[in-house]
Design a protein around this motif. Structure first.
Motif, PDB file in Angstrom:
ATOM      1  N   GLN A 148     -39.559 -22.315 -17.464  1.00 56.29           N
ATOM      2  CA  GLN A 148     -39.647 -22.741 -18.865  1.00 56.29           C
ATOM      3  C   GLN A 148     -40.723 -21.997 -19.644  1.00 56.29           C
ATOM      4  OE1 GLN A 148     -42.030 -24.884 -20.478  1.00 56.29           O
ATOM      5  NE2 GLN A 148     -40.852 -25.229 -22.365  1.00 56.29           N
ATOM      6  N   PRO A 149     -41.970 -21.907 -19.152  1.00 53.82           N
ATOM      7  CA  PRO A 149     -42.966 -21.130 -19.923  1.00 53.82           C
ATOM      8  C   PRO A 149     -42.689 -19.635 -19.932  1.00 53.82           C
ATOM      9  CG  PRO A 149     -43.906 -21.905 -17.860  1.00 53.82           C
ATOM     10  CD  PRO A 149     -42.589 -22.577 -17.989  1.00 53.82           C
TER      11      PRO A 149
ATOM     12  N   HIS B 263     -36.960 -31.418 -21.147  1.00 54.46           N
ATOM     13  CA  HIS B 263     -37.272 -32.432 -22.148  1.00 54.46           C
ATOM     14  C   HIS B 263     -36.555 -33.751 -21.841  1.00 54.46           C
ATOM     15  CE1 HIS B 263     -38.315 -33.988 -26.136  1.00 54.46           C
ATOM     16  NE2 HIS B 263     -37.067 -34.414 -26.231  1.00 54.46           N
TER      17      HIS B 263
ATOM     18  N   ASN C 122     -35.176 -25.683 -21.502  1.00 54.33           N
ATOM     19  CA  ASN C 122     -35.970 -26.591 -22.344  1.00 54.33           C
ATOM     20  C   ASN C 122     -35.307 -27.958 -22.475  1.00 54.33           C
ATOM     21  OD1 ASN C 122     -38.083 -24.861 -22.875  1.00 54.33           O
ATOM     22  ND2 ASN C 122     -37.160 -24.019 -24.716  1.00 54.33           N
TER      23      ASN C 122
ATOM     24  N   SER D  98     -33.187 -20.000 -22.119  1.00 52.40           N
ATOM     25  CA  SER D  98     -34.423 -20.692 -22.472  1.00 52.40           C
ATOM     26  C   SER D  98     -34.126 -22.060 -23.077  1.00 52.40           C
ATOM     27  CB  SER D  98     -35.230 -19.848 -23.461  1.00 52.40           C
ATOM     28  OG  SER D  98     -36.357 -20.542 -23.924  1.00 52.40           O
ATOM     29  N   GLU D  99     -33.160 -22.125 -23.988  1.00 53.95           N
ATOM     30  CA  GLU D  99     -32.808 -23.400 -24.606  1.00 53.95           C
ATOM     31  C   GLU D  99     -32.232 -24.368 -23.575  1.00 53.95           C
ATOM     32  OE1 GLU D  99     -30.148 -22.323 -27.682  1.00 53.95           O
ATOM     33  OE2 GLU D  99     -31.682 -21.397 -28.951  1.00 53.95           O
TER      34      GLU D  99
ATOM     35  N   LEU E 107     -39.234 -15.230 -25.435  1.00 49.23           N
ATOM     36  CA  LEU E 107     -38.710 -15.480 -26.783  1.00 49.23           C
ATOM     37  C   LEU E 107     -39.808 -15.405 -27.822  1.00 49.23           C
ATOM     38  CD1 LEU E 107     -36.275 -18.457 -26.141  1.00 49.23           C
ATOM     39  CD2 LEU E 107     -35.708 -16.064 -26.460  1.00 49.23           C
ATOM     40  N   LYS E 108     -40.977 -15.952 -27.511  1.00 54.20           N
ATOM     41  CA  LYS E 108     -42.080 -15.968 -28.470  1.00 54.20           C
ATOM     42  C   LYS E 108     -42.537 -14.561 -28.801  1.00 54.20           C
ATOM     43  CE  LYS E 108     -46.587 -18.098 -29.270  1.00 54.20           C
ATOM     44  NZ  LYS E 108     -47.641 -18.968 -28.697  1.00 54.20           N
TER      45      LYS E 108
ATOM     46  N   ALA F 106     -31.724 -16.053 -24.901  1.00 58.69           N
ATOM     47  CA  ALA F 106     -32.209 -17.232 -25.610  1.00 58.69           C
ATOM     48  C   ALA F 106     -31.481 -18.484 -25.157  1.00 58.69           C
ATOM     49  CB  ALA F 106     -32.049 -17.033 -27.114  1.00 58.69           C
TER      50      ALA F 106
ATOM     51  N   GLN G 200     -40.039 -19.045 -22.523  1.00 56.90           N
ATOM     52  CA  GLN G 200     -40.614 -19.278 -23.840  1.00 56.90           C
ATOM     53  C   GLN G 200     -41.488 -18.110 -24.280  1.00 56.90           C
ATOM     54  OE1 GLN G 200     -38.668 -21.760 -25.263  1.00 56.90           O
ATOM     55  NE2 GLN G 200     -40.591 -22.281 -26.253  1.00 56.90           N
ATOM     56  N   LEU G 201     -42.227 -17.543 -23.329  1.00 59.51           N
ATOM     57  CA  LEU G 201     -43.081 -16.397 -23.669  1.00 59.51           C
ATOM     58  C   LEU G 201     -42.247 -15.194 -24.072  1.00 59.51           C
ATOM     59  CD1 LEU G 201     -45.852 -16.620 -20.920  1.00 59.51           C
ATOM     60  CD2 LEU G 201     -46.116 -17.020 -23.365  1.00 59.51           C
TER      61      LEU G 201
ATOM     62  N   ASP H 176     -39.785 -12.888 -31.001  1.00 61.80           N
ATOM     63  CA  ASP H 176     -39.786 -13.424 -32.367  1.00 61.80           C
ATOM     64  C   ASP H 176     -41.027 -12.996 -33.121  1.00 61.80           C
ATOM     65  OD1 ASP H 176     -37.411 -14.598 -31.789  1.00 61.80           O
ATOM     66  OD2 ASP H 176     -38.260 -16.581 -31.353  1.00 61.80           O
TER      67      ASP H 176
END
Length: 566
Positions: free
Chosen positions: A441-442, A396, A392, A388-389, A448-449, A385, A445-446, A452
């Motif tokens: 990045q995607p 950003h 991101n 990923s952060e 982690l998504k 995680a 995110q996938l 979760d």
């Protein structure tokens, strides 16, 4: 008596008067002795309050001077001896029997004890709530100086004093209660913590009765360089209708071999919580040989106690290890792009967050651009995680980051900082860095998504879904299906239909053109001259979108240094 004997007193005959009984209720007359007495003083003359104040004429020898009777009677009834004797007689007349007195006293004592018990419970309830608040946050209780004049008595006493300032129960307890029973000493604090611990242990033991469990355990070193073994138990709760994980204990290990770890787990499971071997269906550890070894590992020792116990390699470790190995492997010349990208991400974190001055420059530039600042994260070796952060945050804050590096390199007076800033600026503007940033990045995110979503689905899954809820979901689905398609979706379907009509080679070039357009649009630089046919200007997105991030065979006339890494 209607008449009383007369005696010569002075020049006249005198006698006791019957009317005196009405005026002086305490008065009594003895016909045999022709004397008047005070009944309360004669009967209750043994009162310790009358030891030196008794009037013998009314209590012992008798009174017969009738000619001055009214004067003496008035003086006598205001004497202390008469008042004390009268009060003693009234107390005697109003008292109950000894057994009734004992019974009443007992009831009063029991009532007072019950009232004190309820009051003390109110006090302890508030102190327990304060203790739970501090324990859940892992906060220290004690202060270095807990005296009355200290400004820092410790969190426990400071919070208690705040409660006493606004709460009537604690306020009355500290102001009017016994000073040797305030319940705020260090021993009481430890007793409260121990009591809460014992209650939780009993509750967990009650929940684990007659249920099948699996054991999760892992060891790590703390800041004091002590090996700590954390033990978690997992079971299915019928009332909550979902699996529940409960932390059992944290045990310090002197040795980290399989025997020591197994003994520590066994002592907690059996001695402390009374879980039998037949109730254990699985154990979950990491992949270290000490834990997972099938000959001398901890899982083997569990199977010796119960052959039906299953060993499960921790999914979190498996996912982390596989992802790290797949994209950061440095064993060959392949996959170096992502490996170097993550190294640059970590170096960016160290460079910006390692100096308050550089972080302040970055923060000010982000505020000037009106962007919502996201703090850079370090790439942990065990927590996916964090990667990923970290990615991101860089994506950003990309534009603000570039300007911050420009500002740092211009104002820095240290040559090494300036060169590091120039190197980072060059690196994050490179093709490979931008490509990996948009690609990873995607993907992260996938991952982690999905994790979760799976956890929340199991955690929040209801026991039964009502008919009303099903009808509502069906209604929403029908409404969604009946909505007209957007213009963008219609264009996408038209392009997809036309794409299917082409041969393989034409499809490849068409996909590349579409990818170039999308990439330029994401960067905000798309214009009418952005895309040129038969030229290679943005091959990065071409690899990003085709065939789900898999290896792609390019046209044999296309040559680019980046493609050698795939």
């Amino acid at each position: 008596m209607e008449s009383y004997p007369k005696t010569m007193q002075g020049a006249s005959e005198r006698s006791f008067q019957k009317s005196w009984f009405e005026k002086y209720v305490w008065l009594e007359y003895s016909p045999s002795k022709d004397l008047a007495f005070c009944f309360p003083c004669r009967i209750f003359k043994g009162n310790n309050l009358n030891s030196s104040q008794l009037d013998d004429a009314f209590s012992k020898t008798g009174f017969c001077s009738w000619y001055r009777g009214i004067n003496r009677f008035n003086k006598h009834q205001i004497t202390k001896s008469h008042i004390f004797s009268t009060q003693a007689m009234a107390d005697y007349l109003n008292t109950t029997s000894i057994d009734q007195q004992i019974d009443i006293s007992r009831k009063e004592y029991i009532s007072k004890c019950e009232s004190d018990r309820l009051h003390n419970r109110k006090i302890m309830k508030r102190l327990i709530d304060i203790t739970l608040c501090l324990v859940k946050g892992g906060r220290p209780f004690r202060g270095h100086d807990e005296g009355e004049k200290s400004n820092q008595k410790g969190l426990f006493k400071e919070i208690v004093n705040i409660f006493a300032k606004y709460e009537i129960v604690l306020k009355e307890h500290f102001e009017n209660g016994p000073k040797n029973a305030k319940y705020t000493s260090n021993r009481i604090q430890n007793d409260l913590i121990s009591s809460i611990h014992n209650v939780l242990i009993k509750k967990v033991k009650a929940d684990l009765q007659n249920v099948y469990v699996s054991i999760l355990a892992d060891e790590t070193s703390d800041v004091g360089h002590h090996e700590q073994l954390s033990i978690v138990i997992r079971y299915f709760d019928d009332q909550m209708n979902r699996p529940v994980e409960t932390f059992l204990d944290l045990v310090r290990l002197v040795s980290v071999n399989a025997e020591s770890i197994f003994t520590a787990i066994s002592n907690i499971i059996h001695s402390k919580f009374g879980i039998g071997w037949s109730s254990i269906i699985a154990v979950c550890f990491d992949g270290a040989s000490t834990m997972s070894g099938n000959i001398g590992g901890v899982q083997r020792k569990f199977k010796e106690m119960n052959a039906n116990i299953l060993y499960v390699h921790c999914y979190a470790h498996c996912l982390n290890l596989s992802l790290i190995d797949s994209i950061t492997s440095n064993t060959s010349n392949k996959n170096q792009v992502v490996f170097n990208f993550l190294g640059s991400v970590q170096f960016l974190y160290s460079f910006i967050e390692g100096s308050p001055t550089r972080h302040a420059i970055f923060e000010n530039i982000a505020k000037e651009h009106g962007s919502n600042l996201q703090t850079f994260k370090s790439c942990s070796t065990t927590r996916w995680a964090c990667r990923s952060e970290a990615v991101n945050a860089i994506k950003h804050n990309y534009r603000a980051l570039l300007k911050a590096l420009d500002e740092i390199t211009k104002k820095s007076l240290l040559p090494d900082v300036k060169m590091k800033g120039l190197g980072l600026k060059s690196q994050i503007k490179s093709f490979n860095f931008i490509f990996c940033m948009n690609m990873m990045q995607p993907i992260l995110q996938l991952v982690l998504k999905d994790n979760d979503t799976d956890f929340q689905t199991v955690k929040n899954k209801p026991a039964k879904r009502s008919t009303d809820q099903r009808d509502e979901l069906i209604s929403l689905a029908c409404k969604r299906l009946c909505e007209p398609e957007s213009e963008e979706l219609q264009i996408a379907k038209t392009w997809a239909n036309e794409l299917l009509k082409m041969n393989k080679s034409q499809q490849m070039f068409a996909k590349k053109g579409i990818a170039d357009i999308l990439f330029e649009g994401q960067l905000g630089t798309l214009n009418r001259d952005s895309i040129q046919i038969n030229t290679i200007s943005s091959i990065d997105v071409f690899c990003f979108l085709i065939n789900g991030f898999t290896k792609v065979k390019f046209h044999r006339n296309i040559h680019h240094p980046f493609l050698k890494n795939f």
